[in-house]
Design a protein around this motif. Structure first.
Motif, PDB file in Angstrom:
ATOM      1  N   ILE A 145       9.669   6.802  -0.308  1.00  0.00           N
ATOM      2  CA  ILE A 145       9.498   6.049  -1.326  1.00  0.00           C
ATOM      3  C   ILE A 145       9.035   6.983  -2.645  1.00  0.00           C
ATOM      4  N   ALA A 146       8.401   7.859  -2.484  1.00  0.00           N
ATOM      5  CA  ALA A 146       7.919   8.899  -3.457  1.00  0.00           C
ATOM      6  C   ALA A 146       8.889   9.650  -4.178  1.00  0.00           C
ATOM      7  N   ALA A 147       9.660  10.106  -3.003  1.00  0.00           N
ATOM      8  CA  ALA A 147      10.778  10.946  -3.416  1.00  0.00           C
ATOM      9  C   ALA A 147      11.923  10.244  -4.252  1.00  0.00           C
ATOM     10  N   ARG A 148      12.034   8.686  -3.969  1.00  0.00           N
ATOM     11  CA  ARG A 148      13.048   8.062  -4.652  1.00  0.00           C
ATOM     12  C   ARG A 148      12.381   7.715  -6.185  1.00  0.00           C
ATOM     13  N   ILE A 149      11.158   7.635  -6.177  1.00  0.00           N
ATOM     14  CA  ILE A 149      10.523   7.529  -7.411  1.00  0.00           C
ATOM     15  C   ILE A 149      10.759   8.688  -8.400  1.00  0.00           C
TER      16      ILE A 149
ATOM     17  N   THR B 173       0.790  -1.350  -0.041  1.00  0.00           N
ATOM     18  CA  THR B 173      -0.067  -0.064  -0.153  1.00  0.00           C
ATOM     19  C   THR B 173       0.764   1.382   0.148  1.00  0.00           C
ATOM     20  N   ALA B 174       1.733   1.272   0.947  1.00  0.00           N
ATOM     21  CA  ALA B 174       2.938   2.629   0.826  1.00  0.00           C
ATOM     22  C   ALA B 174       3.415   2.858  -0.504  1.00  0.00           C
ATOM     23  N   THR B 175       3.863   1.806  -1.168  1.00  0.00           N
ATOM     24  CA  THR B 175       4.115   1.909  -2.600  1.00  0.00           C
ATOM     25  C   THR B 175       3.436   2.402  -3.477  1.00  0.00           C
ATOM     26  N   THR B 176       2.265   1.894  -3.514  1.00  0.00           N
ATOM     27  CA  THR B 176       0.798   2.337  -4.486  1.00  0.00           C
ATOM     28  C   THR B 176       0.495   3.986  -4.074  1.00  0.00           C
ATOM     29  N   ALA B 177       0.532   4.249  -2.844  1.00  0.00           N
ATOM     30  CA  ALA B 177       0.220   5.396  -2.557  1.00  0.00           C
ATOM     31  C   ALA B 177       1.347   6.533  -3.051  1.00  0.00           C
ATOM     32  N   ALA B 178       2.594   6.135  -2.679  1.00  0.00           N
ATOM     33  CA  ALA B 178       3.850   6.819  -3.119  1.00  0.00           C
ATOM     34  C   ALA B 178       3.871   6.954  -4.707  1.00  0.00           C
ATOM     35  N   TYR B 179       3.480   6.090  -5.406  1.00  0.00           N
ATOM     36  CA  TYR B 179       3.477   6.115  -6.834  1.00  0.00           C
ATOM     37  C   TYR B 179       2.436   7.053  -7.487  1.00  0.00           C
ATOM     38  N   GLY B 180       1.257   7.141  -6.554  1.00  0.00           N
ATOM     39  CA  GLY B 180       0.025   7.988  -6.915  1.00  0.00           C
ATOM     40  C   GLY B 180       0.495   9.295  -6.516  1.00  0.00           C
ATOM     41  N   ALA B 181       1.092   9.717  -5.598  1.00  0.00           N
ATOM     42  CA  ALA B 181       1.920  10.976  -5.442  1.00  0.00           C
ATOM     43  C   ALA B 181       2.753  11.354  -6.532  1.00  0.00           C
ATOM     44  N   ALA B 182       3.726  10.639  -6.536  1.00  0.00           N
ATOM     45  CA  ALA B 182       4.660  10.979  -7.789  1.00  0.00           C
ATOM     46  C   ALA B 182       4.017  11.293  -9.050  1.00  0.00           C
ATOM     47  N   ASN B 183       2.934  10.576  -9.319  1.00  0.00           N
ATOM     48  CA  ASN B 183       2.208  10.638 -10.586  1.00  0.00           C
ATOM     49  C   ASN B 183       1.800  11.953 -10.680  1.00  0.00           C
ATOM     50  N   GLN B 184       0.929  12.593  -9.648  1.00  0.00           N
ATOM     51  CA  GLN B 184       0.656  13.647  -9.496  1.00  0.00           C
ATOM     52  C   GLN B 184       1.688  15.030  -9.853  1.00  0.00           C
ATOM     53  N   LEU B 185       3.042  14.667  -9.464  1.00  0.00           N
ATOM     54  CA  LEU B 185       4.063  15.824  -9.821  1.00  0.00           C
ATOM     55  C   LEU B 185       4.479  15.435 -11.403  1.00  0.00           C
ATOM     56  N   TRP B 186       4.544  14.251 -11.918  1.00  0.00           N
ATOM     57  CA  TRP B 186       4.632  13.933 -13.238  1.00  0.00           C
ATOM     58  C   TRP B 186       3.780  14.771 -14.191  1.00  0.00           C
ATOM     59  N   THR B 187       2.411  14.717 -13.591  1.00  0.00           N
ATOM     60  CA  THR B 187       1.524  15.154 -14.677  1.00  0.00           C
ATOM     61  C   THR B 187       1.838  16.593 -15.037  1.00  0.00           C
ATOM     62  N   TYR B 188       2.210  17.262 -14.041  1.00  0.00           N
ATOM     63  CA  TYR B 188       2.653  18.546 -14.321  1.00  0.00           C
ATOM     64  C   TYR B 188       4.019  18.637 -14.976  1.00  0.00           C
ATOM     65  N   ILE B 189       5.085  17.748 -14.831  1.00  0.00           N
ATOM     66  CA  ILE B 189       6.273  17.964 -15.573  1.00  0.00           C
ATOM     67  C   ILE B 189       6.020  17.790 -17.104  1.00  0.00           C
ATOM     68  N   GLN B 190       5.162  16.734 -17.376  1.00  0.00           N
ATOM     69  CA  GLN B 190       4.978  16.502 -18.701  1.00  0.00           C
ATOM     70  C   GLN B 190       4.217  17.434 -19.833  1.00  0.00           C
ATOM     71  N   MET B 191       3.559  18.394 -18.937  1.00  0.00           N
ATOM     72  CA  MET B 191       2.456  19.507 -19.681  1.00  0.00           C
ATOM     73  C   MET B 191       3.243  20.332 -20.486  1.00  0.00           C
ATOM     74  N   PRO B 192       4.295  20.798 -20.301  1.00  0.00           N
ATOM     75  CA  PRO B 192       5.089  21.746 -21.433  1.00  0.00           C
ATOM     76  C   PRO B 192       5.404  20.877 -22.653  1.00  0.00           C
ATOM     77  N   ALA B 193       5.681  19.505 -22.518  1.00  0.00           N
ATOM     78  CA  ALA B 193       5.894  18.875 -23.730  1.00  0.00           C
ATOM     79  C   ALA B 193       4.891  18.663 -24.619  1.00  0.00           C
ATOM     80  N   MET B 194       3.640  18.425 -23.932  1.00  0.00           N
ATOM     81  CA  MET B 194       2.428  18.164 -24.800  1.00  0.00           C
ATOM     82  C   MET B 194       2.025  19.498 -25.089  1.00  0.00           C
ATOM     83  N   ALA B 195       1.982  20.520 -24.536  1.00  0.00           N
ATOM     84  CA  ALA B 195       1.568  21.868 -25.244  1.00  0.00           C
ATOM     85  C   ALA B 195       2.451  22.149 -26.422  1.00  0.00           C
ATOM     86  N   VAL B 196       3.818  22.291 -26.404  1.00  0.00           N
ATOM     87  CA  VAL B 196       4.547  22.414 -27.377  1.00  0.00           C
ATOM     88  C   VAL B 196       4.707  21.617 -28.435  1.00  0.00           C
ATOM     89  N   GLY B 197       4.116  20.211 -28.159  1.00  0.00           N
ATOM     90  CA  GLY B 197       4.087  19.224 -29.238  1.00  0.00           C
ATOM     91  C   GLY B 197       2.897  19.680 -30.090  1.00  0.00           C
TER      92      GLY B 197
END
Length: 481
Positions: A364-368, A278-302
């Motif tokens: 875990i999320a910080a390492r991900i 569970t801890a790893t799954t929750a951490a992965y979900g939190a990291a995905n929240q960060l990655w959602t914003y990181i990928q936005m410039p590439a998608m908009a520029v594309g």
């Protein structure tokens, strides 16, 4: 030739400035969509803990899998509406709208039924942790009921964008987001006369927000008598004609496949993550929240690169197409690189918002994020080059590259390295997949023969929709994969 009112001439003028101005509205819309999901994740993480956050991570990926291919058809309808609006054929606009609405009504009903029935089996197939399973099932089943009004609302906003109105969709998207964010704590905690519903309360808030924003949008369309509405005899357009249905399916299928590859990959990766607890799954979900914003410039520029390249290919300005691509690559490296650096420096402070006082999950999320976050710079290179390629009608090559990077490379490595690296094998598979995708896309861009003769006419609007086909079909960010 002078461009039509409201349309930007992308074949002349400074490339960098034009590209940035074209990308900014798409970026702003993406940020608004994602903030809704992020704030709701904060409510769930703070009020209900890591088990609930892990449950919504599983449930949302299943939801995206079921709707991904559908919204390729919505994007295709948007393109057809835009083309008919360009010809000032209002009746044809409403015929396409009616056909799309009729199609979506059937699909959304089937999705609710299939999703409700299949949800337990899918969650078990994902190896959802036992303590997370009942929460995920309860949340997911209410979310399925919330999907039909969300489907129709997004289709109407896409249709408005197709006729050139980008402001009205933004207003009602904001209304739905505000309602969802405001109602989440009310139904989760049971404020005032409302009973405390826990994780189901978050899904009920989404149901009310989707329905409320849809009703408000419909009322506005008819009050203003906008083009995107049906009256009297036009209601018969809800029964799709064979020719329009064929056009929507043929144009929508490649875009739907792109989204289906991304969401299926996300589902497969979720199954691997769940096996680590569970801890790893929750951490992965939190990291995905960060990655959602990181990928936005590439998608908009594309999206901007694809639209600009389409117009310049049409004008025969191939030297300018190459310059647009190079400008897009530089812009991606600058914007995405800056975001990666910022998120890496502040990750623990931001992750706390989603994971609360769960130090193990935060570690875990910080390492991900440390292992996988930087790979979105490589992802952006692939997005920009593939966007240019699509501008000349070549959609199969980028689709095949995406599928190879997601499955044999990313998923294969995560499986193969698991005995040696444990959960880290999953996180290292992200940069491996992005690196493979970048190399294949560079090779295809330089040697793939995509510049030879266009097989079908491609418009700037169509290219923009194709570039966003890995994007956000339900007013929420797509899973990262």
């Amino acid at each position: 030739m002078k461009p039509e009112a409201g349309r930007r001439d992308l074949t002349a003028g400074p490339i960098g400035r034009t590209l940035l101005l074209f990308a900014l509205p798409t970026l702003g819309s993406s940020v608004l969509q994602s903030l809704n999901g992020s704030i709701n994740a904060i409510w769930i993480g703070q009020f209900l803990g890591e088990r609930a956050l892990a449950a919504t991570t599983n449930a949302n990926i299943i939801m995206f899998l079921l709707v991904a291919a559908t919204f390729g058809f919505g994007m295709a309808a948007t393109i057809l509406i835009g083309q008919n609006m360009g010809r000032r054929d209002i009746d044809a606009v409403r015929r396409v709208l009616g056909s799309a609405l009729g199609l979506f009504a059937v699909i959304s009903t089937l999705t609710v039924g299939i999703g409700w029935w299949a949800a337990p089996a899918i969650l078990r197939a994902l190896a959802t942790p036992a303590e997370v399973y009942p929460l995920a099932l309860a949340y997911l089943r209410v979310i399925f009921v919330a999907m039909p009004p969300g489907f129709i609302a997004v289709l109407l906003t896409m249709a408005l964008r197709g006729v050139g109105d980008s402001i009205t969709p933004l207003k009602f998207m904001a209304l739905g987001s505000v309602l969802d964010v405001a109602l989440n704590p009310v139904f989760i905690l049971g404020l005032g006369p409302v009973p405390a519903l826990g994780i189901e309360g978050s899904a009920v808030a989404t149901l009310i927000a989707n329905s409320g924003s849809l009703l408000a949008l419909i009322a506005y369309l008819y009050a203003k008598d906008l083009v995107v509405r049906l009256r009297g005899p036009e209601w018969r357009y809800l029964i799709p004609t064979p020719d329009l249905l064929k056009a929507i399916v043929v144009k929508g299928f490649p875009m739907g496949l792109q989204m289906l590859v991304v969401s299926t990959s996300a589902l497969a990766m979720m199954g691997l993550v769940n096996r680590h607890g569970t801890a790893t799954t929750a951490a992965y979900g939190a990291a995905n929240q960060l990655w959602t914003y990181i990928q936005m410039p590439a998608m908009a520029v594309g999206a901007a690169v694809s639209a600009m390249a389409a117009q310049n290919i049409g004008a025969g300005q191939w030297e300018r197409v190459d310059r647009i691509t190079r400008a897009g690559l530089r812009m991606n490296l600058l914007l995405t690189g800056a975001l990666v650096l910022l998120v890496t420096l502040l990750d623990r402070h931001v992750l706390w918002l989603f994971l609360g006082s769960e130090p193990g999950a935060i570690d875990i999320a910080a390492r991900i994020n440390l292992i996988g976050g930087w790979s979105f710079i490589l992802f952006g290179v692939s997005m920009v080059l593939a966007a240019t390629v699509r501008a000349n009608g070549a959609v199969v090559g980028p689709l095949v590259i995406l599928a190879i990077a997601m499955f044999p490379v990313r998923f294969g490595l995560a499986n193969a390295l698991a005995p040696m690296l444990g959960a880290d094998a999953i996180w290292w598979s992200f940069p491996a997949g992005s690196f493979a995708s970048m190399l294949m896309t560079i090779a295809y861009y330089r040697h793939g023969g995509w510049r030879k003769g266009r097989l079908t006419p491609v418009t700037a609007e169509e290219c923009k929709e194709q570039a966003l086909a890995e994007g956000q079909p339900t007013q929420k960010a797509m899973p990262v994969g």
